[in-house]
Design a protein around this motif. Structure first.
Motif, mmCIF file in Angstrom:
data_model
loop_
_atom_site.group_PDB
_atom_site.id
_atom_site.type_symbol
_atom_site.label_atom_id
_atom_site.label_comp_id
_atom_site.label_asym_id
_atom_site.label_seq_id
_atom_site.Cartn_x
_atom_site.Cartn_y
_atom_site.Cartn_z
ATOM 1 N N SER A 737 0.828 -1.215 0.000
ATOM 2 C CA SER A 737 0.000 0.000 0.000
ATOM 3 C C SER A 737 0.862 1.264 0.000
ATOM 4 N N MET A 738 2.129 1.093 0.402
ATOM 5 C CA MET A 738 3.040 2.240 0.379
ATOM 6 C C MET A 738 3.666 2.400 -1.011
ATOM 7 N N GLY A 739 3.180 1.586 -1.938
ATOM 8 C CA GLY A 739 3.647 1.695 -3.315
ATOM 9 C C GLY A 739 5.011 1.072 -3.559
ATOM 10 N N LYS A 740 5.411 0.110 -2.701
ATOM 11 C CA LYS A 740 6.728 -0.504 -2.861
ATOM 12 C C LYS A 740 6.677 -1.671 -3.850
ATOM 13 N N GLU A 741 7.761 -1.822 -4.534
ATOM 14 C CA GLU A 741 7.910 -2.955 -5.444
ATOM 15 C C GLU A 741 8.417 -4.144 -4.632
ATOM 16 N N GLY A 742 7.909 -5.327 -4.913
ATOM 17 C CA GLY A 742 8.448 -6.538 -4.292
ATOM 18 C C GLY A 742 8.027 -6.713 -2.855
ATOM 19 N N SER A 743 8.474 -7.832 -2.304
ATOM 20 C CA SER A 743 8.044 -8.221 -0.964
ATOM 21 C C SER A 743 8.843 -7.513 0.122
ATOM 22 N N VAL A 744 8.174 -7.171 1.202
ATOM 23 C CA VAL A 744 8.855 -6.571 2.352
ATOM 24 C C VAL A 744 9.835 -7.573 2.953
ATOM 25 N N HIS A 745 9.562 -8.861 2.712
ATOM 26 C CA HIS A 745 10.422 -9.901 3.294
ATOM 27 C C HIS A 745 11.731 -10.081 2.519
ATOM 28 N N ARG A 746 11.858 -9.360 1.419
ATOM 29 C CA ARG A 746 13.101 -9.387 0.654
ATOM 30 C C ARG A 746 13.907 -8.105 0.828
ATOM 31 N N VAL A 747 13.388 -7.240 1.685
ATOM 32 C CA VAL A 747 14.060 -5.963 1.916
ATOM 33 C C VAL A 747 15.263 -6.190 2.828
ATOM 34 N N ASP A 748 16.320 -5.442 2.630
ATOM 35 C CA ASP A 748 17.460 -5.525 3.538
ATOM 36 C C ASP A 748 17.078 -4.969 4.900
ATOM 37 N N TRP A 749 17.499 -5.635 5.924
ATOM 38 C CA TRP A 749 17.243 -5.176 7.291
ATOM 39 C C TRP A 749 17.904 -3.816 7.491
ATOM 40 N N PRO A 750 17.192 -2.862 8.081
ATOM 41 C CA PRO A 750 17.769 -1.525 8.220
ATOM 42 C C PRO A 750 18.967 -1.511 9.179
ATOM 43 N N THR A 751 19.868 -0.591 8.922
ATOM 44 C CA THR A 751 20.996 -0.423 9.835
ATOM 45 C C THR A 751 20.845 0.922 10.520
ATOM 46 N N TYR A 752 21.451 1.042 11.680
ATOM 47 C CA TYR A 752 21.300 2.302 12.404
ATOM 48 C C TYR A 752 22.575 3.112 12.292
ATOM 49 N N ASP A 753 22.396 4.405 12.476
ATOM 50 C CA ASP A 753 23.511 5.330 12.377
ATOM 51 C C ASP A 753 23.838 5.813 13.785
ATOM 52 N N GLU A 754 25.012 5.447 14.238
ATOM 53 C CA GLU A 754 25.426 5.777 15.607
ATOM 54 C C GLU A 754 25.305 7.294 15.860
ATOM 55 N N ARG A 755 25.605 8.074 14.812
ATOM 56 C CA ARG A 755 25.569 9.536 14.979
ATOM 57 C C ARG A 755 24.168 10.058 15.252
ATOM 58 N N ALA A 756 23.177 9.356 14.664
ATOM 59 C CA ALA A 756 21.795 9.804 14.852
ATOM 60 C C ALA A 756 21.306 9.542 16.270
ATOM 61 N N LEU A 757 22.041 8.681 17.000
ATOM 62 C CA LEU A 757 21.607 8.336 18.355
ATOM 63 C C LEU A 757 21.993 9.388 19.380
ATOM 64 N N VAL A 758 22.943 10.237 18.985
ATOM 65 C CA VAL A 758 23.472 11.206 19.943
ATOM 66 C C VAL A 758 22.490 12.350 20.180
ATOM 67 N N LEU A 759 22.235 12.608 21.428
ATOM 68 C CA LEU A 759 21.351 13.717 21.799
ATOM 69 C C LEU A 759 22.170 14.987 21.948
ATOM 70 N N ASP A 760 21.527 16.129 21.727
ATOM 71 C CA ASP A 760 22.210 17.402 21.949
ATOM 72 C C ASP A 760 22.375 17.649 23.434
ATOM 73 N N GLU A 761 21.276 17.383 24.115
ATOM 74 C CA GLU A 761 21.369 17.537 25.561
ATOM 75 C C GLU A 761 20.666 16.354 26.219
ATOM 76 N N VAL A 762 21.035 16.132 27.440
ATOM 77 C CA VAL A 762 20.542 14.936 28.103
ATOM 78 C C VAL A 762 20.123 15.276 29.522
ATOM 79 N N GLU A 763 19.046 14.618 29.965
ATOM 80 C CA GLU A 763 18.582 14.861 31.328
ATOM 81 C C GLU A 763 19.277 13.891 32.268
ATOM 82 N N ILE A 764 19.887 14.441 33.293
ATOM 83 C CA ILE A 764 20.551 13.566 34.253
ATOM 84 C C ILE A 764 19.945 13.753 35.632
ATOM 85 N N ALA A 765 20.130 12.737 36.468
ATOM 86 C CA ALA A 765 19.591 12.808 37.818
ATOM 87 C C ALA A 765 20.636 13.390 38.747
ATOM 88 N N VAL A 766 20.188 14.196 39.685
ATOM 89 C CA VAL A 766 21.091 14.701 40.710
ATOM 90 C C VAL A 766 20.705 14.065 42.026
#
Length: 822
Positions: A737-766
């Motif tokens: 329905s998203m207009g993709k060609e072929g089966s979702v089961h043949r898609v490559d598993w996504p990889t994550y980008d370590e850089r995208a995980l980094v927060l600008d600021e972080v809440e810490i406990a005192v």
RNA sequence: GCCGAAGUGGCGGAAUUGGCAGACGCGCACGACUCAAAAUCGUGUUCCCGCAAGGAGUGUGGGUUCGAGUCCCACCUUCGGCACCA
């Protein structure tokens, strides 16, 4: 908006996948291999139950995940189709066991297909089919050639209800594993496989299986029951110096022997009592023992009963006269069937000696010159030094264990040895519905194996099922044959093999399931073995799993397989409970997987089962939990539908996302990829993988309308891909329905980008003295000093440390600050 | 007796290397939408007292540590396996 209609979607995609041969095994050898296997079902008349649903759901996630991660995956299915229930159906209802089984196989196969599991059905096998059992027989002959299959007369386990013998592993608590009847002992000539030859290797191999549950490894170790000690040979002067060997783990106490006990079945007993006044009593005692069931005989609570034979043995070192007894507590099939009695240093011996007034001789004392107070009130089983032990006096007992064994060895009166609890595997069964043992008995040639080119020895159809005898003995066309060696009239073996033989090699057959000439080839085995992930129930911990390991080692020795352990990693799935109990007809708490699939669809059923508990733990069935899973799928469905417009237009990604919301969504997406990947791939914790996806969905719902579209689109696509192994049908539908060609089961598993995980600021406990008192938002890269300074400056902290001395400040970057003050 | 696993809210469960206990889901409560209900969306939900601040808290008792669900010691309970094993 189109509605989510699971039944329709699932039927459509199951058909489409089959037509496209989507699950056909990928043979591309440039990819790493992965063999995902679930224990194959026994096709009973009941069809699929929730336990099946659970294993197949787990296995399918594993297989689909690996395919998407670039592996060529073998994911086959079959049926463990020989066994008693088919034969009982024949007896009770007059149905042909073959037809009955085949229809059950067909049924369960259809039901498995409804789950949407991605099996390569071209490799389907049934152990009851001649094209399969032909090779089970072939393997039996291989064992026979290698001296690992033999026939002997022995006291064996007999189930009066099943009318057949049983292997030791199939007796649980003295009862038949299948029908729960009390097992008795019968002396019969039977076929055995020499699994004891492999005891040490079966034990040692466990150390090389770090990906097996400790529990299963411990159970197998227990079962193999290795025990090191010495054997000591006594002689019986009045029987022409006939030797009687005992096994002991405590040779250091040898000088403390005041009596000896042999098992009632010990072959020497009749000779010992012959012509003595004790003869009648002892023989009567033995008869009485034989009548007792295994439980009565061996229960810990059972009173130790013994009888003096009237005969004496000669102590190997002192030459003293040692009275020989028979007693119920000595077992013929462990050790040598004879034990030495050292009442001073063994609790059981102490009890026995006290009861029958046998002498108690102390040979170990806590320390030199520190005698035990006599008479003893209990056995002294601690360490100490030897006394009353001739030249060994004064030696620490641990040392004496080895020294005395060595001394015995020099004098050829014994030596160091190892025994195992494991017995040879009794494999012949006096039943019809199993693989016929391919042997022929000839009056002049003896037992002759059926030549391999004559296989299979087919099960005959002209048999009588009367529940009284082995049906195979009623078929003259089967029994009457000619000797392959001399051509004279001969008789076929009418016993069939234990069905556990069939299942000991099926995972090898899958590697080359359609080969008509060989069980499989060394090449096909090398291509796929070992099984990378094996999923099944804990009930096979010492049955199927031990036997399969044994088979693999034998076939490894024969050069047929490249590995000597069949299952690299083992996942034992927990039971499915309802109201705290295992689902069972008698309890009336059964939920049928088919009903659930009918009502909510297979995707919901799979998702619930995988989400409700980690796979190795028991799973409590919850109707509202199922509703919750259904609700979640609908939630995903609506989410995609809501953003339909995104997928009809091309939305270019414009560099780094700008808004905070977009960055945050992107971070959440990458974090989810990371989490889901490791939870499935490394930890097999599907429940937490799913909860991570749920969090992504929550994040997507909270994503504001006006924010970055490209990031949203990417996250939605990733969501569908991450969900694909769990809920294959709905994700395929959404993908399309998203207009993709072929089966979702043949898609490559996504990889994550370590850089995208980094927060600008972080809440810490005192914390102050370990208690959280405040929260603080700091820049991600902030230095320790900076963070400490900020923490100490907040109003709340200022107020709380007022009047106190700050002793120490601990900063854990990105996590917390702990201020120690008093 | 020996071996293995587990014990966390009302429930299923999470916390991967000692670092904010209770993620996620179920259930429950309240709100929005609705004539109403269902569905959906939102808010809250460890317990106790309280308006708040606070206190207690991962089977029990001790210990190590700035800090323990997590590590150490001693126990308790439940489940599973083996067991007169010499």
């Amino acid at each position: 908006m189109r509605e989510y209609t699971p039944k329709e979607i699932e039927r459509k995609w199951q058909q489409a996948w089959q037509e496209a041969r989507l699950h056909h095994t990928d043979e591309d050898e440039s990819k790493p291999k992965y063999y995902a296997l679930e224990q194959f079902p026994y096709p009973s008349g009941e069809g699929l139950h929730m336990g099946h649903m659970r294993v197949y759901s787990i296995g399918d996630v594993v297989a689909r995940f690996r395919r998407m991660n670039g592996y060529r995956v073998l994911h086959p299915m079959g049926a463990d189709a020989f066994g008693l229930p088919a034969e009982n159906a024949a007896i009770n209802r007059g149905i042909n066991p073959g037809e009955w089984t085949l229809s059950n196989m067909e049924r369960i196969r259809k039901e498995q297909a409804l789950i949407g599991a991605s099996y390569d059905w071209d490799r389907y096998l049934g152990t009851c089919l001649p094209e399969y059992y032909k090779f089970t027989q072939w393997l039996f002959l291989l064992f026979y050639e290698r001296g690992l299959a033999y026939r002997k007369k022995a006291f064996v386990n007999w189930c009066p209800d099943c009318n057949t013998v049983l292997a030791n592993e199939q007796v649980e608590d003295g009862k038949c594993w299948r029908c729960d009847s009390e097992v008795t002992k019968k002396e019969l000539e039977q076929w055995f496989l020499r699994i004891t030859d492999y005891a040490e290797r079966l034990l040692e191999g466990l150390d090389r299986l770090p990906d097996w549950p400790d529990k299963v490894r411990a159970m197998q170790r227990n079962w193999i029951g290795k025990s090191e000690g010495a054997h000591v040979t006594f002689t019986v002067p009045e029987c022409d110096d006939e030797p009687v060997t005992v096994f002991t783990t405590r040779p250091d106490t040898l000088f403390g022997v005041t009596y000896m006990v042999v098992a009632p079945e010990h072959p020497l007993v009749p000779r010992l009592v012959k012509g003595k006044e004790t003869e009648a009593d002892v023989l009567a005692f033995i008869e009485q023992m034989k009548k007792q069931s295994e439980i009565e005989r061996t229960s810990t609570e059972a009173e130790k009963v013994g009888l003096f034979t009237g005969a004496y043995a000669k102590h190997p070192l002192t030459g003293e006269k040692v009275p020989i007894w028979v007693a119920n507590y000595v077992l013929m099939d462990y050790g040598t069937g004879a034990v030495m009695g050292v009442p001073a240093h063994d609790e059981r011996d102490f009890q026995f000696a006290s009861k029958y007034g046998l002498p108690i001789k102390v040979v170990i004392q806590p320390a030199a010159g520190e005698p035990l107070p006599e008479p003893l009130t209990e056995a002294y089983t601690e360490d100490g030094v030897l006394t009353g032990s001739g030249d060994f006096d004064g030696m620490p007992n641990r040392q004496a264990v080895k020294e005395i064994a060595k001394f015995l060895e020099e004098r050829k009166q014994g030596g160091w040895t190892t025994t195992y609890r494991l017995r040879d595997w009794l494999i012949s069964r006096q039943r019809y519905w199993g693989t016929p043992i391919p042997m022929i008995y000839c009056d002049s040639c003896g037992a002759v194996p059926v030549p391999k080119e004559q296989l299979p020895v087919m099960l005959p159809e002209d048999v009588v099922f009367d529940g009284k005898r082995n049906p195979l003995t009623t078929s003259d066309t089967f029994v009457q044959t000619t000797c392959p060696r001399c051509g004279n009239k001969a008789r076929r073996e009418t016993d069939t093999m234990d069905t556990f033989i069939d299942s000991s090699w099926y995972f090898m057959r899958y590697t080359d399931a359609q080969n008509e000439n060989e069980p499989f080839t060394p090449e096909s085995a090398a291509k796929w073995l070992p099984v990378d992930e094996y999923i099944g129930g804990i009930e096979h911990a010492v049955l199927h799993l031990l036997y399969s390991r044994f088979f693999t080692k034998v076939l490894y020795d024969a050069g047929l397989v490249p590995v000597d352990e069949p299952f690299k990693s083992l996942l034992t799935q927990g039971m499915v409970l309802k109201d705290g109990f295992k689902m069972s007809k008698s309890k009336g708490n059964v939920v049928s997987p088919l009903e659930i699939i009918e009502k909510y669809g297979a995707d919901t059923a799979r998702l619930f089962i995988l989400f409700a508990a980690p796979p190795d733990r028991d799973l409590e069935w919850s109707d509202s939990g199922v509703e919750g899973s259904y609700r979640f799928i609908n939630r995903v469905w609506r989410l995609i539908a809501q953003h339909e417009a995104l997928f009809v237009q091309d939305i270019p990604v414009q560099g780094e996302p700008q808004s905070g919301e977009a960055k945050e969504l992107r971070r959440l997406m990458h974090q989810t990829i990371k989490k889901v990947t490791s939870e499935i791939g490394e930890r097999s914790h599907f429940n937490t993988a799913i909860s991570a996806i749920m969090e992504l969905v929550n994040g997507l719902y909270a994503y504001p309308e006006h924010a970055d579209r490209a990031v949203l689109k990417e996250a939605l696509e990733t969501l569908v891909v991450l969900l694909a192994p769990f809920v294959p049908h709905v994700t395929e539908e959404l993908w399309q329905s998203m207009g993709k060609e072929g089966s979702v089961h043949r898609v490559d598993w996504p990889t994550y980008d370590e850089r995208a995980l980094v927060l600008d600021e972080v809440e810490i406990a005192v914390q102050i003295n370990g208690k959280v008192r405040d929260k603080l938002v700091v820049a991600t890269g902030a230095s320790r000093e900076e963070v400490e300074k900020q923490a100490l400056e907040t109003e709340r902290i200022q107020a709380l440390i007022e009047g106190k001395t700050v002793r120490k400040v601990i900063v854990v970057p990105g996590k917390l600050v702990n201020i120690v003050a008093n």
